[in-house]
Design a protein around this motif. Structure first.
Motif, mmCIF file in Angstrom:
data_model
loop_
_atom_site.group_PDB
_atom_site.id
_atom_site.type_symbol
_atom_site.label_atom_id
_atom_site.label_comp_id
_atom_site.label_asym_id
_atom_site.label_seq_id
_atom_site.Cartn_x
_atom_site.Cartn_y
_atom_site.Cartn_z
ATOM 1 N N ASP A 64 0.243 49.715 18.060
ATOM 2 C CA ASP A 64 1.607 49.445 18.475
ATOM 3 C C ASP A 64 1.711 49.266 19.984
ATOM 4 O OD1 ASP A 64 2.550 49.806 15.869
ATOM 5 O OD2 ASP A 64 2.790 51.956 16.158
ATOM 6 N N VAL A 65 2.808 48.676 20.384
ATOM 7 C CA VAL A 65 3.209 48.629 21.792
ATOM 8 C C VAL A 65 4.620 49.188 21.832
ATOM 9 C CG1 VAL A 65 3.769 47.150 23.757
ATOM 10 C CG2 VAL A 65 1.780 46.629 22.336
ATOM 11 N N TYR A 66 4.859 50.137 22.723
ATOM 12 C CA TYR A 66 6.176 50.733 22.881
ATOM 13 C C TYR A 66 6.881 50.048 24.051
ATOM 14 C CZ TYR A 66 4.143 54.500 20.067
ATOM 15 O OH TYR A 66 3.537 55.227 19.081
ATOM 16 N N LEU A 67 8.100 49.601 23.825
ATOM 17 C CA LEU A 67 8.904 48.958 24.863
ATOM 18 C C LEU A 67 10.108 49.835 25.171
ATOM 19 C CD1 LEU A 67 8.924 45.288 23.507
ATOM 20 C CD2 LEU A 67 7.504 46.222 25.347
ATOM 21 N N TYR A 68 10.337 50.082 26.461
ATOM 22 C CA TYR A 68 11.453 50.908 26.922
ATOM 23 C C TYR A 68 12.069 50.296 28.165
ATOM 24 C CZ TYR A 68 9.468 54.609 24.019
ATOM 25 O OH TYR A 68 8.991 55.334 22.967
ATOM 26 N N ARG A 69 13.304 50.664 28.442
ATOM 27 C CA ARG A 69 13.881 50.395 29.761
ATOM 28 C C ARG A 69 13.169 51.312 30.742
ATOM 29 N NH1 ARG A 69 19.346 51.375 27.512
ATOM 30 N NH2 ARG A 69 19.942 49.425 26.554
ATOM 31 N N TYR A 70 12.950 50.802 31.952
ATOM 32 C CA TYR A 70 12.214 51.555 32.960
ATOM 33 C C TYR A 70 13.073 51.682 34.215
ATOM 34 C CZ TYR A 70 8.665 52.712 36.427
ATOM 35 O OH TYR A 70 7.955 53.318 37.418
ATOM 36 N N PHE A 71 13.175 52.906 34.731
ATOM 37 C CA PHE A 71 13.951 53.185 35.942
ATOM 38 C C PHE A 71 13.138 54.060 36.879
ATOM 39 C CE2 PHE A 71 16.949 52.912 32.418
ATOM 40 C CZ PHE A 71 17.884 52.024 32.896
ATOM 41 N N GLU A 72 13.431 53.964 38.155
ATOM 42 C CA GLU A 72 12.931 54.923 39.142
ATOM 43 C C GLU A 72 14.128 55.408 39.933
ATOM 44 O OE1 GLU A 72 9.787 53.445 41.614
ATOM 45 O OE2 GLU A 72 8.520 52.957 39.905
ATOM 46 N N ASN A 82 15.541 54.506 25.862
ATOM 47 C CA ASN A 82 15.419 53.720 24.637
ATOM 48 C C ASN A 82 16.233 52.434 24.738
ATOM 49 O OD1 ASN A 82 13.812 55.586 23.234
ATOM 50 N ND2 ASN A 82 15.624 56.774 22.718
ATOM 51 N N ILE A 83 15.758 51.414 24.073
ATOM 52 C CA ILE A 83 16.505 50.168 23.931
ATOM 53 C C ILE A 83 17.289 50.310 22.630
ATOM 54 C CG2 ILE A 83 16.349 47.671 23.654
ATOM 55 C CD1 ILE A 83 13.612 47.869 25.135
ATOM 56 N N GLU A 84 18.585 50.517 22.738
ATOM 57 C CA GLU A 84 19.420 50.815 21.576
ATOM 58 C C GLU A 84 19.884 49.568 20.830
ATOM 59 O OE1 GLU A 84 19.832 53.836 20.465
ATOM 60 O OE2 GLU A 84 19.007 54.901 22.190
ATOM 61 N N SER A 85 20.131 48.493 21.539
ATOM 62 C CA SER A 85 20.685 47.279 20.943
ATOM 63 C C SER A 85 19.578 46.416 20.329
ATOM 64 C CB SER A 85 21.428 46.487 22.023
ATOM 65 O OG SER A 85 21.548 45.139 21.682
ATOM 66 N N ASP A 86 19.798 45.972 19.109
ATOM 67 C CA ASP A 86 18.840 45.071 18.466
ATOM 68 C C ASP A 86 18.716 43.761 19.230
ATOM 69 O OD1 ASP A 86 18.337 46.916 16.460
ATOM 70 O OD2 ASP A 86 19.741 46.002 15.045
ATOM 71 N N ASP A 87 19.834 43.265 19.752
ATOM 72 C CA ASP A 87 19.812 42.015 20.518
ATOM 73 C C ASP A 87 18.977 42.173 21.789
ATOM 74 O OD1 ASP A 87 21.411 40.704 18.657
ATOM 75 O OD2 ASP A 87 23.266 41.145 19.741
#
Length: 108
Positions: A64-72, A82-87
């Motif tokens: 798998d590859v996990y995709l997330y929003r990233y912030f500093e 987490n990316i909540e929206s399917d779009d």
């Protein structure tokens, strides 16, 4: 895609992002060590692609590859969301696929 609660641990002793190990605490109370594949931008938001590591510490190229929003934050401390929206997830997934295609093209 599995969701994380927080970044549990980041070992950042080498400058190459692929050498940074991120430990994710997943919803099912399982911790997964991951390697940073890439951090990329879509519509003025940074995202991170994480590749789970095998038990021996090697990258699992078939997994798998996990995709997330990233912030500093202002101190440079990273966090994931987490990316909540399917779009939104579809847009980010498509862009990640494009990056993979570009990488494959460059290796030809």
């Amino acid at each position: 895609m599995k969701k994380n609660k927080e970044i549990q641990n980041i070992e950042e002793d080498i400058l190459d992002p692929a050498d940074i190990i991120v430990t994710l605490d997943l919803d099912d109370n399982v911790s997964v060590d991951c390697e940073i594949y890439t951090i990329f931008e879509v519509q003025d938001q940074n995202y991170i692609a994480l590749v789970p590591l095998q038990e021996n510490g090697e990258r699992n190229d078939e997994g798998d590859v996990y995709l997330y929003r990233y912030f500093e934050d202002e101190n440079g401390t990273p966090s994931l969301e987490n990316i909540e929206s399917d779009d939104e997830f579809e847009i980010v997934s498509d862009r990640f696929d494009e990056l993979l295609d570009e990488e494959d093209f460059e290796t030809l």
